[in-house]
Design a protein around this motif. Sequence first.
Motif, short mmCIF file in Angstrom:
data_model
loop_
_atom_site.label_atom_id
_atom_site.label_comp_id
_atom_site.label_asym_id
_atom_site.label_seq_id
_atom_site.Cartn_x
_atom_site.Cartn_y
_atom_site.Cartn_z
N ASP A 214 31.10 27.83 48.60
CA ASP A 214 30.71 28.94 49.46
C ASP A 214 30.59 30.22 48.62
OD1 ASP A 214 33.36 29.83 48.98
OD2 ASP A 214 34.08 29.06 50.89
N ALA A 215 30.22 31.32 49.29
CA ALA A 215 30.02 32.60 48.61
C ALA A 215 31.32 33.14 48.02
CB ALA A 215 29.40 33.61 49.57
N GLN A 216 32.42 32.90 48.68
CA GLN A 216 33.71 33.40 48.18
C GLN A 216 34.05 32.75 46.83
OE1 GLN A 216 35.45 35.92 49.27
NE2 GLN A 216 36.98 35.68 47.69
N GLU A 217 33.82 31.45 46.72
CA GLU A 217 34.08 30.78 45.45
C GLU A 217 33.15 31.30 44.35
OE1 GLU A 217 34.36 26.32 43.46
OE2 GLU A 217 33.29 26.55 45.36
N ALA A 218 31.89 31.55 44.70
CA ALA A 218 30.93 32.09 43.73
C ALA A 218 31.37 33.48 43.27
CB ALA A 218 29.53 32.14 44.34
N LYS A 219 31.81 34.31 44.20
CA LYS A 219 32.26 35.66 43.86
C LYS A 219 33.49 35.61 42.95
CE LYS A 219 33.23 40.18 45.81
NZ LYS A 219 33.26 40.98 47.05
N GLN A 220 34.41 34.71 43.25
CA GLN A 220 35.60 34.55 42.40
C GLN A 220 35.21 34.12 40.99
OE1 GLN A 220 37.90 31.83 44.76
NE2 GLN A 220 38.87 33.46 45.95
N CYS A 221 34.22 33.26 40.88
CA CYS A 221 33.72 32.83 39.57
C CYS A 221 33.16 34.03 38.80
CB CYS A 221 32.66 31.75 39.74
SG CYS A 221 31.88 31.24 38.19
N ILE A 222 32.36 34.84 39.47
CA ILE A 222 31.79 36.03 38.83
C ILE A 222 32.91 36.99 38.43
CG2 ILE A 222 30.34 38.07 39.16
CD1 ILE A 222 28.61 36.31 41.07
N GLN A 223 33.91 37.16 39.28
CA GLN A 223 35.03 38.05 38.96
C GLN A 223 35.78 37.58 37.71
OE1 GLN A 223 36.87 37.89 42.86
NE2 GLN A 223 36.33 40.03 43.26
N ARG A 224 35.90 36.28 37.54
CA ARG A 224 36.58 35.73 36.37
C ARG A 224 35.74 35.83 35.11
NH1 ARG A 224 37.65 31.66 39.81
NH2 ARG A 224 36.14 30.31 38.81
N CYS A 225 34.47 35.46 35.22
CA CYS A 225 33.65 35.33 34.00
C CYS A 225 32.97 36.62 33.58
CB CYS A 225 32.65 34.18 34.11
SG CYS A 225 31.24 34.47 35.17
N CYS A 226 32.58 37.46 34.53
CA CYS A 226 31.86 38.69 34.16
C CYS A 226 31.87 39.68 35.32
CB CYS A 226 30.44 38.34 33.74
SG CYS A 226 29.60 39.71 32.94
N PRO A 227 33.03 40.29 35.58
CA PRO A 227 33.14 41.17 36.75
C PRO A 227 32.21 42.38 36.71
CG PRO A 227 35.08 41.36 35.35
CD PRO A 227 34.27 40.20 34.83
N LYS A 228 31.78 42.81 35.52
CA LYS A 228 30.94 44.02 35.45
C LYS A 228 29.61 43.87 36.16
CE LYS A 228 31.09 43.33 30.82
NZ LYS A 228 31.12 43.69 29.46
N ILE A 229 29.13 42.63 36.40
CA ILE A 229 27.85 42.50 37.09
C ILE A 229 27.98 42.66 38.60
CG2 ILE A 229 26.88 41.05 35.25
CD1 ILE A 229 27.00 38.70 37.30
N LEU A 230 29.21 42.65 39.12
CA LEU A 230 29.39 42.79 40.56
C LEU A 230 28.84 44.11 41.09
CD1 LEU A 230 32.88 41.15 41.04
CD2 LEU A 230 30.68 40.30 41.90
N LYS A 231 28.80 45.14 40.27
CA LYS A 231 28.27 46.43 40.73
C LYS A 231 26.77 46.37 40.99
CE LYS A 231 27.75 49.96 37.89
NZ LYS A 231 28.05 51.02 36.93
N TYR A 232 26.09 45.32 40.50
CA TYR A 232 24.64 45.21 40.64
C TYR A 232 24.21 44.19 41.71
CZ TYR A 232 24.92 47.63 36.18
OH TYR A 232 25.22 48.53 35.19
N VAL A 233 25.17 43.56 42.38
CA VAL A 233 24.81 42.53 43.36
C VAL A 233 25.49 42.77 44.71
CG1 VAL A 233 24.31 40.73 41.66
CG2 VAL A 233 26.61 40.92 42.54
N SER A 234 24.73 42.56 45.76
CA SER A 234 25.26 42.69 47.12
C SER A 234 25.90 41.38 47.54
CB SER A 234 24.12 43.03 48.08
OG SER A 234 23.21 41.93 48.15
N GLU A 235 26.62 41.43 48.64
CA GLU A 235 27.22 40.21 49.20
C GLU A 235 26.11 39.21 49.58
OE1 GLU A 235 30.52 39.48 49.30
OE2 GLU A 235 30.85 41.40 48.29
N LYS A 236 24.98 39.72 50.04
CA LYS A 236 23.84 38.86 50.39
C LYS A 236 23.36 38.08 49.16
CE LYS A 236 19.02 39.19 51.72
NZ LYS A 236 17.89 40.09 51.75
N GLU A 237 23.29 38.75 48.00
CA GLU A 237 22.84 38.07 46.78
C GLU A 237 23.88 37.08 46.27
OE1 GLU A 237 19.91 37.81 45.50
OE2 GLU A 237 19.13 39.18 47.00
N ILE A 238 25.16 37.39 46.45
CA ILE A 238 26.21 36.44 46.06
C ILE A 238 26.11 35.19 46.93
CG2 ILE A 238 28.70 36.03 45.97
CD1 ILE A 238 28.99 39.02 45.18
N GLU A 239 25.82 35.39 48.21
CA GLU A 239 25.63 34.25 49.12
C GLU A 239 24.46 33.39 48.64
OE1 GLU A 239 26.07 31.71 52.36
OE2 GLU A 239 27.38 33.42 51.97
#
Length: 166
Positions: A130-155
Amino acid sequence: ASDGGKVNFVFDSEVEILDVYTGKVAIKGKSGDITKKTFDFVAASDGAGSLARSQALSSVPGFEIEKSQVNNYCTMIHFDKATNELDPEWLYGFSVSPFVVGGAINGDNGPKDPKWFCMLGFDRKKKFTDAQEAKQCIQRCCPKILKYVSEKEIEAFSKRECSHIG
């Protein structure tokens, strides 16, 4: 060829290496016109059946081609926030391990309307529940890109297929 220190990418063209030692190439564009140029560095990124590699193989004594399969996979995510902070002429290396790179391609209205992308690399085929698991993966591997993606794009990213890239 010097272009003020910038890299110039040329697409939809055929390149023939005329001299592997000097970097002289012939470039045939979509129009059919042929331009000859000399470069300090020529990257043969034309795939497994590379014309450039076969030209080097035939003209450089001792040049060998070895093929192997590497466990490189990636999933793309679209940058849809804060992109005004980024320069569309740059390719951004956000992380080396895992490999995370982002950049832009021309949008529908050309370079003034860039479409932003980011590739997240993995050492195996990655599938998210799900999106939550994908977001957690991004937070672990490269959190700096989170500022450039919306929740819709993570989904959307969480549902995208992970591709083998060689």
